[in-house]
Design a protein around this motif. Structure first.
Motif, PDB file in Angstrom:
ATOM      1  N   GLY A 196     -62.621 -27.063  -3.695  1.00 55.46           N
ATOM      2  CA  GLY A 196     -61.229 -27.473  -3.663  1.00 55.46           C
ATOM      3  C   GLY A 196     -60.973 -28.794  -4.363  1.00 55.46           C
ATOM      4  O   GLY A 196     -61.857 -29.390  -4.968  1.00 55.46           O
ATOM      5  N   ASP A 197     -59.724 -29.250  -4.252  1.00 56.17           N
ATOM      6  CA  ASP A 197     -59.318 -30.458  -4.973  1.00 56.17           C
ATOM      7  C   ASP A 197     -58.964 -31.611  -4.040  1.00 56.17           C
ATOM      8  O   ASP A 197     -58.283 -32.548  -4.430  1.00 56.17           O
ATOM      9  N   GLU A 198     -59.436 -31.559  -2.813  1.00 58.11           N
ATOM     10  CA  GLU A 198     -59.203 -32.657  -1.874  1.00 58.11           C
ATOM     11  C   GLU A 198     -60.513 -33.361  -1.571  1.00 58.11           C
ATOM     12  O   GLU A 198     -61.558 -32.731  -1.442  1.00 58.11           O
ATOM     13  N   ARG A 199     -60.422 -34.682  -1.436  1.00 58.48           N
ATOM     14  CA  ARG A 199     -61.610 -35.479  -1.141  1.00 58.48           C
ATOM     15  C   ARG A 199     -62.097 -35.188   0.279  1.00 58.48           C
ATOM     16  O   ARG A 199     -61.310 -35.108   1.222  1.00 58.48           O
ATOM     17  N   TRP A 249     -66.223 -35.808  -8.772  1.00 59.55           N
ATOM     18  CA  TRP A 249     -65.793 -37.206  -8.780  1.00 59.55           C
ATOM     19  C   TRP A 249     -65.352 -37.694 -10.153  1.00 59.55           C
ATOM     20  O   TRP A 249     -64.847 -38.806 -10.275  1.00 59.55           O
ATOM     21  N   TYR A 250     -65.537 -36.893 -11.200  1.00 61.21           N
ATOM     22  CA  TYR A 250     -65.209 -37.327 -12.567  1.00 61.21           C
ATOM     23  C   TYR A 250     -64.225 -36.368 -13.202  1.00 61.21           C
ATOM     24  O   TYR A 250     -64.398 -35.162 -13.166  1.00 61.21           O
ATOM     25  N   GLN A 251     -63.196 -36.941 -13.812  1.00 63.00           N
ATOM     26  CA  GLN A 251     -62.174 -36.144 -14.490  1.00 63.00           C
ATOM     27  C   GLN A 251     -62.699 -35.723 -15.859  1.00 63.00           C
ATOM     28  O   GLN A 251     -63.079 -36.561 -16.659  1.00 63.00           O
ATOM     29  N   VAL A 277     -68.600 -36.746   0.075  1.00 65.90           N
ATOM     30  CA  VAL A 277     -69.275 -35.529  -0.366  1.00 65.90           C
ATOM     31  C   VAL A 277     -68.579 -34.909  -1.567  1.00 65.90           C
ATOM     32  O   VAL A 277     -69.192 -34.666  -2.591  1.00 65.90           O
ATOM     33  N   ALA A 278     -67.293 -34.632  -1.458  1.00 64.41           N
ATOM     34  CA  ALA A 278     -66.532 -33.979  -2.528  1.00 64.41           C
ATOM     35  C   ALA A 278     -65.375 -34.873  -2.945  1.00 64.41           C
ATOM     36  O   ALA A 278     -64.664 -35.413  -2.104  1.00 64.41           O
ATOM     37  N   GLY A 279     -65.198 -35.007  -4.248  1.00 64.96           N
ATOM     38  CA  GLY A 279     -64.136 -35.843  -4.780  1.00 64.96           C
ATOM     39  C   GLY A 279     -62.856 -35.075  -5.048  1.00 64.96           C
ATOM     40  O   GLY A 279     -62.771 -33.869  -4.813  1.00 64.96           O
ATOM     41  N   PRO A 280     -61.856 -35.755  -5.598  1.00 67.53           N
ATOM     42  CA  PRO A 280     -60.532 -35.164  -5.781  1.00 67.53           C
ATOM     43  C   PRO A 280     -60.342 -34.368  -7.068  1.00 67.53           C
ATOM     44  O   PRO A 280     -59.252 -33.888  -7.335  1.00 67.53           O
ATOM     45  N   THR A 281     -61.380 -34.195  -7.876  1.00 68.21           N
ATOM     46  CA  THR A 281     -61.183 -33.518  -9.165  1.00 68.21           C
ATOM     47  C   THR A 281     -61.701 -32.091  -9.187  1.00 68.21           C
ATOM     48  O   THR A 281     -61.916 -31.529 -10.243  1.00 68.21           O
ATOM     49  N   GLY A 282     -61.869 -31.487  -8.007  1.00 67.76           N
ATOM     50  CA  GLY A 282     -62.212 -30.073  -7.952  1.00 67.76           C
ATOM     51  C   GLY A 282     -61.003 -29.257  -8.392  1.00 67.76           C
ATOM     52  O   GLY A 282     -60.013 -29.778  -8.885  1.00 67.76           O
ATOM     53  N   LYS A 283     -61.074 -27.965  -8.193  1.00 68.27           N
ATOM     54  CA  LYS A 283     -59.980 -27.098  -8.615  1.00 68.27           C
ATOM     55  C   LYS A 283     -59.755 -26.032  -7.550  1.00 68.27           C
ATOM     56  O   LYS A 283     -60.698 -25.503  -6.987  1.00 68.27           O
ATOM     57  N   GLY A 284     -58.495 -25.724  -7.255  1.00 65.68           N
ATOM     58  CA  GLY A 284     -58.188 -24.640  -6.330  1.00 65.68           C
ATOM     59  C   GLY A 284     -58.369 -25.019  -4.875  1.00 65.68           C
ATOM     60  O   GLY A 284     -58.297 -26.180  -4.499  1.00 65.68           O
TER      61      GLY A 284
END
Length: 86
Positions: A25-28, A63-65, A32-39
């Motif tokens: 997903g796209d929520e931090r 974590w990287y755009q 563990v998971a950053g905001p640049t995921g998708k869906g």
């Protein structure tokens, strides 16, 4: 019980690779998971996030755009949809 992590030095870098079919997903989520995921998060993504939390790992690519054309890792036939699968 000893694990492989018990033999690592503090400066060692661990890379875990596999075919998880996980969408995180796209929520931090903590560190563990950053905001640049998708869906949105799927079942595999939830399990991967939980495993990373338990084992103190980070999903680095969230974590990287990236450039727009590199923001997905899977494309459907005829290019109807795209996903970022971890």
């Amino acid at each position: 019980m000893e694990t492989a992590k018990d033999y690592l030095e503090s400066q060692d870098i661990i890379i875990i690779m596999g075919d998880f079919n996980a969408k995180v997903g796209d929520e931090r989520v903590e560190d563990v998971a950053g905001p640049t995921g998708k869906g949105t998060v799927n079942e595999g993504g939830s399990r991967l996030i939980e495993w990373c939390q338990i084992n103190d790992f980070t999903i680095i690519k969230t974590w990287y755009q990236n450039h727009l054309r590199r923001q997905w890792t899977w494309k459907s036939p005829r290019d109807r949809s795209r996903n970022k699968i971890d």
